[in-house]
Design a protein around this motif. Structure first.
Motif, PDB file in Angstrom:
ATOM      1  N   ALA A 117       2.963   0.452   3.170  1.00 57.16           N
ATOM      2  CA  ALA A 117       3.201  -0.575   4.059  1.00 57.16           C
ATOM      3  C   ALA A 117       3.201  -1.775   2.706  1.00 57.16           C
ATOM      4  CB  ALA A 117       1.879  -0.482   5.339  1.00 57.16           C
TER       5      ALA A 117
ATOM      6  N   TYR B 234       2.085  -6.023   2.707  1.00 59.10           N
ATOM      7  CA  TYR B 234       1.983  -6.692   3.977  1.00 59.10           C
ATOM      8  C   TYR B 234       2.971  -8.519   3.511  1.00 59.10           C
ATOM      9  CZ  TYR B 234      -1.169  -2.758   4.414  1.00 59.10           C
ATOM     10  OH  TYR B 234      -1.687  -1.883   4.401  1.00 59.10           O
TER      11      TYR B 234
ATOM     12  N   PHE C 163      -4.050  -6.600  -0.884  1.00 58.02           N
ATOM     13  CA  PHE C 163      -4.843  -5.166  -0.495  1.00 58.02           C
ATOM     14  C   PHE C 163      -6.388  -4.676  -1.020  1.00 58.02           C
ATOM     15  CE2 PHE C 163      -4.141  -1.505   1.426  1.00 58.02           C
ATOM     16  CZ  PHE C 163      -4.224  -0.579   0.747  1.00 58.02           C
TER      17      PHE C 163
ATOM     18  N   LEU D 205      -7.193  -6.417   3.779  1.00 55.83           N
ATOM     19  CA  LEU D 205      -5.969  -6.908   2.994  1.00 55.83           C
ATOM     20  C   LEU D 205      -7.240  -8.466   3.312  1.00 55.83           C
ATOM     21  CD1 LEU D 205      -4.090  -6.287   5.098  1.00 55.83           C
ATOM     22  CD2 LEU D 205      -3.279  -6.369   2.358  1.00 55.83           C
TER      23      LEU D 205
ATOM     24  N   ASP E 239      -6.428  -3.481   8.447  1.00 53.85           N
ATOM     25  CA  ASP E 239      -5.274  -2.321   8.818  1.00 53.85           C
ATOM     26  C   ASP E 239      -5.443  -0.786   9.265  1.00 53.85           C
ATOM     27  OD1 ASP E 239      -2.337  -1.183   8.740  1.00 53.85           O
ATOM     28  OD2 ASP E 239      -1.633  -1.274   7.163  1.00 53.85           O
TER      29      ASP E 239
ATOM     30  N   ARG F  51       2.186 -10.356   8.327  1.00 55.87           N
ATOM     31  CA  ARG F  51       2.855  -8.960   8.896  1.00 55.87           C
ATOM     32  C   ARG F  51       2.951  -8.560   8.278  1.00 55.87           C
ATOM     33  NH1 ARG F  51       5.843 -13.931   9.951  1.00 55.87           N
ATOM     34  NH2 ARG F  51       6.263 -14.124  12.803  1.00 55.87           N
ATOM     35  N   ALA F  52       2.358  -6.427   9.045  1.00 57.77           N
ATOM     36  CA  ALA F  52       2.877  -5.587   7.917  1.00 57.77           C
ATOM     37  C   ALA F  52       4.146  -4.480   8.477  1.00 57.77           C
ATOM     38  CB  ALA F  52       1.435  -4.572   8.546  1.00 57.77           C
TER      39      ALA F  52
ATOM     40  N   ALA G 257      -3.531  -4.414  13.167  1.00 57.22           N
ATOM     41  CA  ALA G 257      -4.577  -5.146  12.131  1.00 57.22           C
ATOM     42  C   ALA G 257      -6.841  -5.325  13.133  1.00 57.22           C
ATOM     43  CB  ALA G 257      -3.901  -6.599  11.653  1.00 57.22           C
TER      44      ALA G 257
ATOM     45  N   ASN H 261       0.792  -1.371   0.200  1.00 56.61           N
ATOM     46  CA  ASN H 261       0.038  -0.089   0.187  1.00 56.61           C
ATOM     47  C   ASN H 261       1.109   1.492  -0.500  1.00 56.61           C
ATOM     48  OD1 ASN H 261      -1.452   1.874   0.287  1.00 56.61           O
ATOM     49  ND2 ASN H 261      -2.199   1.342   2.728  1.00 56.61           N
TER      50      ASN H 261
ATOM     51  N   LYS I 266       5.194  -3.430  11.351  1.00 58.92           N
ATOM     52  CA  LYS I 266       3.873  -2.420  11.756  1.00 58.92           C
ATOM     53  C   LYS I 266       3.046  -2.798  13.069  1.00 58.92           C
ATOM     54  CE  LYS I 266       0.584  -0.010   8.896  1.00 58.92           C
ATOM     55  NZ  LYS I 266      -0.003   0.726   7.954  1.00 58.92           N
TER      56      LYS I 266
END
Length: 168
Positions: free
Chosen positions: A45, A47, A82, A91, A105, A56-57, A110, A36, A65
């Motif tokens: 971010a 992903y 996304f 997501l 997000d 995981r972001a 999340a 994103n 994140k």
């Protein structure tokens, strides 16, 4: 409306960043990440799906994140999708347990919006067309789910088998 991106990565980490990100051992990454570029007021971010069952972001600088763990914990072997929707960032992804997730997000965390259990391992990445989510499962079927609630699309069926990724 979701967006598919094609790009290239630098040959070395940008100065002042934590790239490349190294996930905790013993997990691996077996599918492409999605990203994103600051849609809807959010910070950039990446992903990344992992075989330890955690999505995981990562921030644009390569630092963590947030983490979202599947329940029950099951490897994620497909790319997340996304999708900015109504000013929020979502997501979509699936796991080997046969669960499909829609996760928001929220910036620093999340939040699960919905989860749908299909009962068969899912290695196919999901695609979204309009308000419909499509994916293939290890029972050789293509499923159509509503983006809003994860329920089956009304009046849609596919009785053939699949042996390749879904594309759109």
């Amino acid at each position: 409306v979701g967006f598919r991106r094609v790009g290239s990565a630098p040959s070395s980490a940008p100065a002042g960043t934590s790239w490349p990100y190294t996930p905790p051992a013993p997990t691996t990454v077996e599918a492409a990440a999605d990203f994103n570029w600051a849609t809807g007021g959010a910070s950039p971010a990446v992903y990344s799906p992992h075989t330890d069952g955690v999505l995981r972001a990562l921030n644009g600088d390569g630092t963590l994140k947030w983490e979202f763990t599947t329940s029950p914990v099951s490897p994620i072997r497909n790319s997340p999708y996304f999708s900015p929707e109504g000013g929020n960032n979502y997501l979509y992804f699936a796991d080997d347990n046969g669960d499909v997730y829609k996760v928001q997000d929220n910036g620093g965390a999340a939040a699960q919006t919905w989860k749908r259990s299909l009962g068969f391992a899912i290695r196919s990445s999901v695609i979204i067309v309009g308000s419909k989510l499509f994916l293939g499962t290890n029972d050789n079927k293509v499923y159509c789910l509503n983006v809003s609630d994860g329920l089956n699309c009304a009046g849609w069926g596919f009785s053939g088998s699949i042996d390749a990724p879904i594309a759109g």
